[in-house]
Design a protein around this motif. Structure first.
Motif, PDB file in Angstrom:
ATOM      1  N   PRO A  18       0.809  -1.233   0.000  1.00 56.15           N
ATOM      2  CA  PRO A  18       0.000   0.000   0.000  1.00 56.15           C
ATOM      3  C   PRO A  18       0.840   1.280   0.000  1.00 56.15           C
ATOM      4  O   PRO A  18       0.464   2.261  -0.648  1.00 56.15           O
ATOM      5  CB  PRO A  18      -0.819  -0.125   1.292  1.00 56.15           C
ATOM      6  N   ALA A  19       1.983   1.291   0.702  1.00 58.83           N
ATOM      7  CA  ALA A  19       2.776   2.530   0.765  1.00 58.83           C
ATOM      8  C   ALA A  19       3.347   2.889  -0.607  1.00 58.83           C
ATOM      9  O   ALA A  19       3.273   4.044  -1.042  1.00 58.83           O
ATOM     10  CB  ALA A  19       3.904   2.361   1.786  1.00 58.83           C
ATOM     11  N   ALA A  20       3.898   1.914  -1.304  1.00 60.20           N
ATOM     12  CA  ALA A  20       4.419   2.181  -2.648  1.00 60.20           C
ATOM     13  C   ALA A  20       3.267   2.544  -3.587  1.00 60.20           C
ATOM     14  O   ALA A  20       3.394   3.429  -4.446  1.00 60.20           O
ATOM     15  CB  ALA A  20       5.174   0.961  -3.172  1.00 60.20           C
ATOM     16  N   GLY A  21       2.115   1.882  -3.382  1.00 59.90           N
ATOM     17  CA  GLY A  21       0.939   2.183  -4.206  1.00 59.90           C
ATOM     18  C   GLY A  21       0.495   3.631  -4.010  1.00 59.90           C
ATOM     19  O   GLY A  21       0.106   4.306  -4.972  1.00 59.90           O
ATOM     20  N   ALA A  22       0.572   4.113  -2.767  1.00 61.74           N
ATOM     21  CA  ALA A  22       0.151   5.497  -2.485  1.00 61.74           C
ATOM     22  C   ALA A  22       1.095   6.490  -3.165  1.00 61.74           C
ATOM     23  O   ALA A  22       0.662   7.515  -3.717  1.00 61.74           O
ATOM     24  CB  ALA A  22       0.119   5.731  -0.981  1.00 61.74           C
ATOM     25  N   LEU A  23       2.402   6.199  -3.131  1.00 60.09           N
ATOM     26  CA  LEU A  23       3.363   7.083  -3.810  1.00 60.09           C
ATOM     27  C   LEU A  23       3.075   7.143  -5.310  1.00 60.09           C
ATOM     28  O   LEU A  23       3.100   8.211  -5.924  1.00 60.09           O
ATOM     29  CB  LEU A  23       4.789   6.558  -3.590  1.00 60.09           C
ATOM     30  N   LEU A  24       2.783   5.974  -5.868  1.00 59.33           N
ATOM     31  CA  LEU A  24       2.520   5.911  -7.312  1.00 59.33           C
ATOM     32  C   LEU A  24       1.223   6.650  -7.668  1.00 59.33           C
ATOM     33  O   LEU A  24       1.157   7.373  -8.669  1.00 59.33           O
ATOM     34  CB  LEU A  24       2.446   4.439  -7.746  1.00 59.33           C
ATOM     35  N   THR A  25       0.218   6.500  -6.813  1.00 59.16           N
ATOM     36  CA  THR A  25      -1.062   7.199  -7.048  1.00 59.16           C
ATOM     37  C   THR A  25      -0.825   8.709  -7.081  1.00 59.16           C
ATOM     38  O   THR A  25      -1.334   9.429  -7.952  1.00 59.16           O
ATOM     39  CB  THR A  25      -2.063   6.860  -5.922  1.00 59.16           C
ATOM     40  N   ARG A  26      -0.031   9.188  -6.119  1.00 63.86           N
ATOM     41  CA  ARG A  26       0.236  10.629  -6.049  1.00 63.86           C
ATOM     42  C   ARG A  26       1.005  11.093  -7.293  1.00 63.86           C
ATOM     43  O   ARG A  26       0.681  12.099  -7.909  1.00 63.86           O
ATOM     44  CB  ARG A  26       1.048  10.922  -4.786  1.00 63.86           C
ATOM     45  N   ARG A  27       2.012  10.319  -7.670  1.00 63.21           N
ATOM     46  CA  ARG A  27       2.841  10.688  -8.828  1.00 63.21           C
ATOM     47  C   ARG A  27       2.002  10.730 -10.115  1.00 63.21           C
ATOM     48  O   ARG A  27       2.087  11.666 -10.913  1.00 63.21           O
ATOM     49  CB  ARG A  27       3.989   9.676  -8.911  1.00 63.21           C
TER      50      ARG A  27
END
Ligand SMILES: Cc1cc2nc3c(=O)[nH]c(=O)nc-3n(C[C@H](O)[C@H](O)[C@H](O)COP(=O)(O)OP(=O)(O)OC[C@H]3O[C@@H](n4cnc5c(N)ncnc54)[C@H](O)[C@@H]3O)c2cc1C
Length: 399
Positions: A183-192
């Motif tokens: 989820p943490a990497a997914g959140a970074l990718l969503t923001r990017r």
């Protein structure tokens, strides 16, 4: 020897080439359903994003196939296999005899059984023709909805946004690429991706595609309507096994094969996404190519065996480096994370019994090969655990 390869995707083309190289006197025929010359399917996302040309995707030009003596039969879907006669039958009724047959028919993208799923403007993402349809739609501009926030869905979204469309991804899980990212990497990718104008509806599910072409929309289960002149479904794949099933070969999810990629019929091999080995099907190109090499060696009489390795996948064309391999769920595993918010760098390593079993790299993937080697070799990391998250340079220093 007459060898017929069915399917001219990456696995089929590689196998045909290796067979022709190893069996100079053999008659190798490569029959593919698609009209194009064999091309790099993985690079379709680069084509969509304007980073590659159609010509640049061709992996096996006709001159190369001819020089190897391979008979290439494009636009030749095989409709049946007559095992008793040792012949494959094309959709036009032509019979192609074989001594050895290689099934390399890959997969088909899944079309969700939703109301409106067959309307014009609703496309899948699997082949060159799908990309042509998307490029044509993108020329008209407007809104696109991509159903599915896995690797393919994200790459489709990035490409369409790059082409000027307003893109929304509808994804059933709370973060994208949940099979590759935590989820943490997914959140970074969503923001990017959000910074590139891509919107997300997640967790959310699509219940229908509605309306006339000019006012088309995707309806979500909460009733919301998202405008969509173009709808791309990227929700998974299904191995193409109809031919094998009708020919009476044992099928699980795909064609059951042994370590040499041989089916229950010793004259018939299956490789790539249409094969099932040890109860598992692959969905990546690297193992498909390895299987093609193994089958070619086995057909030429050499001892050959395929063994699965950890899956590794990288997101392309997103403008940010994202890579993962091995296990993702941290149930019961020890977890080491390294996070630099300002630099948008994130690294998460999963360990079991003193061994690395999974890695997620976001923002900086330079050490991907190092972590993949550790996961594959199952080497103990106990001696350099404290330095592990910092990469090979620090591990060498600690050693
Ligand atoms: C857009 C996109 C991006 C991807 N990105 C990545 C990535 O980054 N990394 C990665 O590892 N993988 C990626 N993949 C997956 C990768 O492309 C597949 O794993 C790989 O193509 C599998 O190769 P294959 O030869 O088994 O099957 P396929 O590539 O599906 O080829 C099978 C061929 O057989 C043909 N065929 C089917 N039935 C018949 C028949 N009856 N007669 C004749 N021909 C037939 C099909 O038309 C097709 O051309 C991506 C896939 C897509 C669509």
């Amino acid at each position: 020897m007459r060898v017929l390869v069915i399917g001219a995707g990456p696995a089929g083309a590689r196998c045909a080439v290796r067979l022709a190289e190893r069996l100079p006197g053999a008659l190798v025929t490569l029959a593919g359903a698609e009209a194009a010359l064999p091309y790099d399917r993985v690079a379709l996302s680069r084509l969509l994003a304007g980073a590659a040309t159609i010509e640049g995707l061709i992996t096996h030009p006709l001159a190369m196939l001819r020089s190897l003596g391979i008979r290439y039969r494009p636009a030749t879907p095989i409709a049946a296999i007559d095992r008793a006669a040792g012949e494959a039958v094309t959709a036009r009724g032509e019979r192609l005899p074989y001594d050895r047959l290689v099934l390399a028919s890959g997969s088909t993208a899944i079309r969700l059984p939703l109301p409106g799923a067959d309307l014009p403007g609703v496309v899948l993402y699997r082949d060159m023709e799908d990309v042509r349809l998307m490029l044509r739609a993108a020329q008209r501009g407007g809104h696109a909805v991509v159903i599915g926030g896995g690797l393919l869905g994200l790459e489709a979204a990035v490409g369409l946004a790059h082409r000027g469309m307003t893109v929304t991804i509808v994804h059933a899980v709370g973060w994208p690429m949940e099979r590759q990212l935590d989820p943490a990497a997914g959140a970074l990718l969503t923001r990017r991706l959000g910074m590139r104008g891509i919107r997300f509806a997640m967790p959310a599910s699509t219940v229908a595609v509605e309306g006339e072409a000019a006012a088309r929309a995707v309806r979500l289960s909460d009733g919301a309507l998202i405008p969509a002149e173009l709808v791309v479904m990227a929700v998974g794949i299904r191995p193409n096994v109809a031919l094998a099933r009708e020919a009476g070969l044992p099928i699980g999810r795909a064609v059951t094969v042994d370590d040499a990629m041989r089916s229950a019929d010793p004259a018939i091999y299956a490789i790539g996404e249409c094969a099932e080995h040890g109860g598992r099907c692959i969905g990546l190109v690297a193992p498909a190519l390895e299987q093609a090499e193994v089958a070619a060696r086995a057909i030429t009489g050499e001892a050959a065996a395929w063994a699965p390795r950890a899956d590794a996948a990288a997101l392309k064309v997103s403008g940010t480096a994202v890579w993962s391999a091995g296990e993702i769920a941290d149930d019961g595993a020890e977890c080491i994370t390294l996070r630099d918010e300002a630099e948008e760098r994130y690294r998460r390593l999963l360990l079991r019994d003193g061994r690395l079993v999974g890695a997620v790299l976001y923002g900086d993937t330079a050490d991907a090969g190092f972590y993949l080697d550790l996961i594959t070799s199952r080497r103990s990391v106990a001696g350099f655990r404290a330095a592990l998250a910092f990469g090979p340079a620090f591990v060498r220093e600690a050693a």
